[in-house]
Design an enzyme around this catalytic site. Structure first.
Site, PDB file in Angstrom:
ATOM      1  N   SER A  72       0.830  -1.191   0.000  1.00 57.24           N
ATOM      2  CA  SER A  72       0.000   0.000   0.000  1.00 57.24           C
ATOM      3  C   SER A  72       0.875   1.255   0.000  1.00 57.24           C
ATOM      4  CB  SER A  72      -0.949  -0.052   1.197  1.00 57.24           C
ATOM      5  OG  SER A  72      -1.913   0.966   1.139  1.00 57.24           O
ATOM      6  N   GLU A 121      -9.414  -3.574  -5.017  1.00 52.67           N
ATOM      7  CA  GLU A 121      -8.646  -2.574  -4.270  1.00 52.67           C
ATOM      8  C   GLU A 121      -9.520  -1.448  -3.712  1.00 52.67           C
ATOM      9  OE1 GLU A 121      -5.645  -2.590  -3.327  1.00 52.67           O
ATOM     10  OE2 GLU A 121      -4.496  -3.911  -4.640  1.00 52.67           O
ATOM     11  N   HIS A 135      -8.222  -4.662  -0.520  1.00 52.23           N
ATOM     12  CA  HIS A 135      -6.880  -4.100  -0.368  1.00 52.23           C
ATOM     13  C   HIS A 135      -6.180  -4.654   0.867  1.00 52.23           C
ATOM     14  CE1 HIS A 135      -3.816  -0.919  -0.669  1.00 52.23           C
ATOM     15  NE2 HIS A 135      -3.956  -0.746   0.633  1.00 52.23           N
TER      16      HIS A 135
END
Length: 553
Positions: A238, A364, A475
């Site tokens: 991330s 995501e 995510h």
């Protein structure tokens, strides 16, 4: 070949035997004239909380990191140092969200709750080194440097779910031993303050500069732990993956010999503009910290009590606010560390020419669209996109074309391939698809299309967990397959140690090329690994990239 394997096995057996004895001493390492004492756990030695820079407090607050002076004396390296100051994060649940959505959000996060940080502070610039126990200093093992995620607002190197010891142990099991390093870097306003004052003082992107300083520390000292400074891979999830990408594109692509490879999980060079465009964020922060009337607001911010800084940070939007992925605090072009929008830097060839892996989860955007669930009509989606993502394009047809490519039909939204399920509002799956693609998926493909013919690249798609209600393969769900899994983790370890992810476990993972853009795809069920083509949503990705290059957010 067999001789090398035999040596590795012999060394591993020696390490295991050494831990069978209760008289084994605590591990130590000499850095300069300082002696650091760590702790052994099984086959792994840990040296924790080592300062790599001077504490960024007082007049060093909102300044570039300053390397730690030579070490002297004895240091207890058996516990992690404090985390850098965390921004309190609360899910802002819209008043009119459906009861089903409320239940899901509350189940994952707690409705309108705040999770207070634990043991965080300004004096936080430390590294942790985790290595196979008993190896001599001249071993020269490859090194994986972990950069945590958290939206540039939170995260820490002491997260128990991200246990570097498990990586080191697995590397020993595979016969590819490595050393794991994790680092702290400044977050939110302390690490990513925007504004013209910041640009003029050349103190933008301090969190990225912290990472760079930690990598210089690795170059200077990792050999004392048995690591090879010439075999460093930087790796993150991330915000950490975005950080890896930005370390690759800064400095004209010259990486100063700080790393030889990159591994990015849900993060690529992001389309962000100048830090001066976020002047209102700086002004609001200054006001909340009580510095508006100062003739030198930056200096005032250095002098106010940390409690005021913390309160001013927490008064700003978080990654789980309505603003979502358009961050108040995050990287931006500052004219110095990042001389331009990162995607423009890629087009300019400002990329470190090292092998890299980059991958995404299938869904995501779902996690970051929960706080936008009050958006229920086409007009509201259009208004939201024009406010946050497509702000400076005069042609209104730009958003119209985007909405045609990403229709409100829930069967085409995210979580993908779930039909009519998970459509908690009429626009949730549509907005989740757009947000996931514009920030994560499209930048990944753009980066690969620009660089795969110039350096070795591999890419993956993580589609496990599609049965997670509302969120799908959301995510961050791929990270445990590296830390505690035996498939993506094995590929990662081999990539760090050999610069090729392939080996005895898993299926062959082909390099990514523009003529054959193939993905290692991780699935649930009896066939967990397959190779697929990276051609999905091609028109949408292409258009999102075009918009991002014209109008970075």
């Amino acid at each position: 070949m067999f001789g090398i394997v035999a040596v590795a096995v012999t060394c591993l057996c020696h390490v295991q035997a050494s831990f069978g004895s209760p008289t084994v001493k605590a591990p130590t390492v000499q850095l300069d004239r300082g002696t650091f004492t760590g702790v052994n756990t099984g086959n792994v030695s840990r040296f924790l909380g080592i300062p790599y820079a001077k504490p960024p407090v007082g007049n060093l607050r909102f300044q570039r990191p300053v390397a730690h002076p030579s070490y002297h004396g004895h240091y207890n390296a058996t516990a992690f140092g404090p985390s850098c100051i965390q921004q309190n994060t609360a899910i802002e649940v819209p008043y009119n969200v459906s009861p089903t959505a409320l239940q899901v959000i509350d189940g994952f996060f707690g409705t309108n709750t705040t999770n207070p940080p634990i043991n965080d502070g300004e004096d936080c610039l430390t590294v942790n080194v985790i290595k196979p126990a008993g190896i001599p200093a001249h071993t020269k093992l490859p090194v994986a440097v972990w950069i945590y995620g958290g939206g540039f607002e939170g995260g820490a190197s002491n997260d128990p779910s991200e246990d570097g010891g498990a990586i080191v142990q697995r590397s020993l099991d595979l016969g590819h031993p490595l050393i794991y390093v994790s680092l702290n870097y400044r977050l939110s306003a302390l690490g990513f303050l925007p504004g013209k004052e910041v640009k003029e003082a050349k103190v933008g992107n301090l969190g990225l500069r912290d990472q760079r300083e930690a990598l210089r520390w690795v170059q200077k000292y990792i050999a004392a732990f048995g690591g090879d400074p010439k075999k460093v891979t930087i790796w993150g999830l991330s915000a950490g993956a975005i950080s890896v990408a930005l370390q690759m594109v800064t400095n004209g692509g010259h990486n100063e010999g700080l790393f030889r490879a990159g591994f990015m999980q849900s993060g690529s060079p992001v389309p962000v503009g100048s830090i001066t465009a976020l002047q209102p964020v700086y002004d609001a922060f200054v006001a909340n910290a009580g510095c508006s009337h100062s003739h030198d607001t930056l200096q005032c911010l250095r002098e106010v009590p940390v409690a005021k800084i913390r309160a001013a940070i927490n008064a700003s939007p978080s990654i789980f606010s309505y603003d979502s992925l358009v961050l108040a605090w995050g990287p931006g072009a500052d004219g110095d560390f990042l001389k331009d929008d990162p995607q423009q830097l890629v087009l300019q060839g400002s990329v470190s020419s090292v092998p890299f892996v980059t991958g995404d989860c299938d869904d995501e955007g779902t996690l970051f669209s929960l706080s936008n669930a009050n958006i229920t009509t086409d007009a509201e989606v259009e208004s939201y996109l024009s406010e946050f993502y497509i702000r400076n394009l005069p042609n209104p047809s730009a958003i119209e074309k985007l909405l045609k490519l990403y229709p409100s039909d829930p069967t085409q939204g995210s979580p993908f391939d779930t039909g009519l399920q998970d459509a908690i509002t009429p626009q949730f799956k549509r907005l989740a698809a757009i947000q996931g693609d514009i920030v994560f998926q499209a930048p990944r493909r753009f980066f690969l299309e620009q660089r795969s013919h110039k350096q070795p690249t591999w890419s993956y798609l993580y589609k496990r967990g599609k049965n997670n209600t509302v969120l799908g393969a959301y995510h961050g769900t791929d990270i445990q397959s590296v830390y505690h899994g035996a498939d993506l983790g094995d590929y990662f370890i081999r990539f760090v140690t050999t610069l090729n992810p392939n080996g005895k476990t898993g299926i062959p993972w082909p390099k990514y090329t523009t003529s054959s853009p193939q993905l290692l795809t991780l699935l649930d069920g009896s066939t967990p690994l397959v190779i697929t083509n990276d051609t999905y949503r091609a028109a949408g990705f292409k258009y999102l990239t075009q918009l991002s290059l014209e109008d970075p957010f």
